[in-house]
Design a protein around this motif. Structure first.
Motif, PDB file in Angstrom:
ATOM      1  N   LEU A 116      67.671  41.724  42.965  1.00 36.11           N
ATOM      2  CA  LEU A 116      68.295  41.662  41.633  1.00 36.11           C
ATOM      3  C   LEU A 116      69.784  41.456  41.710  1.00 36.11           C
ATOM      4  CD1 LEU A 116      66.840  45.090  40.297  1.00 36.11           C
ATOM      5  CD2 LEU A 116      66.286  42.762  39.621  1.00 36.11           C
ATOM      6  N   ASP A 117      70.517  41.808  42.861  1.00 33.20           N
ATOM      7  CA  ASP A 117      71.859  41.549  43.170  1.00 33.20           C
ATOM      8  C   ASP A 117      72.133  40.170  43.908  1.00 33.20           C
ATOM      9  OD1 ASP A 117      72.292  43.815  41.329  1.00 33.20           O
ATOM     10  OD2 ASP A 117      71.939  44.828  43.243  1.00 33.20           O
ATOM     11  N   ARG A 121      66.020  23.786  42.782  1.00 31.33           N
ATOM     12  CA  ARG A 121      65.046  24.121  43.562  1.00 31.33           C
ATOM     13  C   ARG A 121      64.755  25.517  43.425  1.00 31.33           C
ATOM     14  NH1 ARG A 121      67.328  22.015  48.676  1.00 31.33           N
ATOM     15  NH2 ARG A 121      68.403  20.384  47.114  1.00 31.33           N
ATOM     16  N   PRO A 122      63.554  26.013  43.840  1.00 27.08           N
ATOM     17  CA  PRO A 122      63.216  27.526  43.873  1.00 27.08           C
ATOM     18  C   PRO A 122      64.022  28.091  44.970  1.00 27.08           C
ATOM     19  CG  PRO A 122      61.304  26.131  44.645  1.00 27.08           C
ATOM     20  CD  PRO A 122      62.433  25.221  44.415  1.00 27.08           C
ATOM     21  N   THR A 155      61.281  34.751  37.168  1.00 28.34           N
ATOM     22  CA  THR A 155      60.885  35.562  35.902  1.00 28.34           C
ATOM     23  C   THR A 155      60.814  37.085  36.440  1.00 28.34           C
ATOM     24  OG1 THR A 155      58.565  35.710  36.821  1.00 28.34           O
ATOM     25  CG2 THR A 155      59.218  33.850  35.249  1.00 28.34           C
ATOM     26  N   GLY A 156      60.695  38.101  35.690  1.00 27.18           N
ATOM     27  CA  GLY A 156      60.721  39.430  36.026  1.00 27.18           C
ATOM     28  C   GLY A 156      59.585  40.004  36.926  1.00 27.18           C
ATOM     29  N   ASP A 157      58.628  39.183  36.895  1.00 26.27           N
ATOM     30  CA  ASP A 157      57.511  39.465  37.876  1.00 26.27           C
ATOM     31  C   ASP A 157      57.752  38.948  39.068  1.00 26.27           C
ATOM     32  OD1 ASP A 157      56.023  40.889  35.910  1.00 26.27           O
ATOM     33  OD2 ASP A 157      54.755  39.180  35.397  1.00 26.27           O
ATOM     34  N   GLU A 158      58.358  37.727  39.071  1.00 25.02           N
ATOM     35  CA  GLU A 158      58.747  37.090  40.696  1.00 25.02           C
ATOM     36  C   GLU A 158      59.743  37.865  41.222  1.00 25.02           C
ATOM     37  OE1 GLU A 158      57.852  32.438  39.419  1.00 25.02           O
ATOM     38  OE2 GLU A 158      59.784  33.177  39.060  1.00 25.02           O
ATOM     39  N   LEU A 159      60.517  38.232  40.385  1.00 23.70           N
ATOM     40  CA  LEU A 159      61.713  39.303  41.048  1.00 23.70           C
ATOM     41  C   LEU A 159      61.179  40.458  41.524  1.00 23.70           C
ATOM     42  CD1 LEU A 159      64.965  39.166  39.030  1.00 23.70           C
ATOM     43  CD2 LEU A 159      64.635  38.800  41.453  1.00 23.70           C
ATOM     44  N   GLN A 160      60.073  41.007  40.816  1.00 24.14           N
ATOM     45  CA  GLN A 160      59.618  42.353  41.381  1.00 24.14           C
ATOM     46  C   GLN A 160      58.750  41.967  42.680  1.00 24.14           C
ATOM     47  OE1 GLN A 160      60.156  45.515  40.441  1.00 24.14           O
ATOM     48  NE2 GLN A 160      58.702  46.419  42.035  1.00 24.14           N
ATOM     49  N   PHE A 219      69.431  26.803  41.701  1.00 22.33           N
ATOM     50  CA  PHE A 219      67.943  27.284  41.937  1.00 22.33           C
ATOM     51  C   PHE A 219      67.360  27.759  40.659  1.00 22.33           C
ATOM     52  CE2 PHE A 219      70.829  28.598  45.592  1.00 22.33           C
ATOM     53  CZ  PHE A 219      70.021  27.987  46.516  1.00 22.33           C
ATOM     54  N   VAL A 220      66.272  27.558  40.452  1.00 26.02           N
ATOM     55  CA  VAL A 220      65.141  27.786  39.519  1.00 26.02           C
ATOM     56  C   VAL A 220      65.265  29.267  39.253  1.00 26.02           C
ATOM     57  CG1 VAL A 220      62.700  27.509  38.612  1.00 26.02           C
ATOM     58  CG2 VAL A 220      63.826  25.931  39.962  1.00 26.02           C
ATOM     59  N   PRO A 221      65.663  29.824  37.897  1.00 25.17           N
ATOM     60  CA  PRO A 221      65.461  31.248  37.697  1.00 25.17           C
ATOM     61  C   PRO A 221      64.195  31.683  37.876  1.00 25.17           C
ATOM     62  CG  PRO A 221      66.495  30.023  35.818  1.00 25.17           C
ATOM     63  CD  PRO A 221      65.966  28.970  36.822  1.00 25.17           C
TER      64      PRO A 221
END
Length: 244
Positions: free
Chosen positions: A8-9, A241-242, A22-27, A18-20
């Motif tokens: 998260l940080d 890019r991702p 999503t919340g699910d991807e971060l989790q 970088f491609v942002p």
């Protein structure tokens, strides 16, 4: 080693390069990450021919990928920047097909190699990102081959310096008109198929022409459009890019 950076940080993921997520991807990313590793300057992150239990994303620091030929000669195949994925080959093929050496102190986010299959099974969007990263690396290697075959020595060095400059600027690493440049002329010459002496002469000539200057482990771009024209490159921005 200081406390592990929470995804998260992450100081990289909010960069425009970088491609942002999503919340699910971060989790998912927070669960997939196993920790961080510090490799000091000069240390090997991966060693050609040896297995690795982890994949890595470079959180900070710079490195080089290289292959050692049977003759003992070294060929640098790419430079490694923050946000780059390291170790995918060993994750898929069982062993590293090249060596990755830290040029500066380098912090790596670590991911389990055996988790790659779970990534494809349970989180297709992230698996697609992994495939995208591999495809971009293949494209870059193709561009490198074209550079070695079709650009002359001066154009090759101009191309490499522009590439490095653009990536580091996109990562927010520009300061006072310069970016870090800890790479040795030996690294450039090994990447571009030139002798160290010839590489040095070209860099001196580029400085005399008011195009670029390397001093104090910093790269200063004096004439970005001019150096890009010399390198036969368009004035395009770095592709978004991702990041894993």
């Amino acid at each position: 080693m200081t406390a592990v950076t929470d995804c998260l940080d992450c100081p990289l993921r909010c960069r425009p390069l970088f491609v942002p997520m999503t919340g699910d991807e971060l989790q998912f990313q927070r669960q997939f990450k196993r920790g961080e590793t510090l490799v000091p300057a000069g240390g090997d992150i991966l060693v050609q021919g040896q297995p690795s239990a982890s994949l890595y994303t470079v959180l900070s620091g710079l490195a080089v990928r290289s292959v050692t030929l049977e003759s003992g000669q070294r060929q640098v195949i790419s430079f490694v920047f923050p946000g780059d994925l390291v170790g995918l080959q060993s994750g898929i093929m069982g062993e590293a097909r090249h060596t990755v050496t830290a040029v500066t102190d380098t912090v790596l986010c670590t991911f389990p190699r055996n988790g790659v299959w779970d990534l494809f099974r349970s989180h297709p969007p992230r698996a697609y990102d992994l495939t995208w990263i591999a495809a971009v690396e293949e494209h870059f290697l193709g561009e490198t081959v074209a550079t070695l075959g079709q650009r002359d020595a001066t154009q090759r060095i101009a191309w490499a310096l522009v590439r490095i400059w653009r990536r580091l600027v996109a990562l927010g690493m520009e300061d006072g008109g310069t970016v870090p440049f800890p790479f040795r002329q030996h690294d450039l010459s090994d990447a571009l198929g030139l002798s160290v002496v010839h590489t040095s002469r070209v860099i001196v000539a580029l400085r005399a022409e008011g195009l670029v200057r390397i001093a104090g482990r910093r790269l200063e771009m004096l004439d970005h459009p001019g150096l890009s024209r010399l390198a036969l490159m368009d004035m395009e921005k770095e592709d978004v890019r991702p990041i894993l």
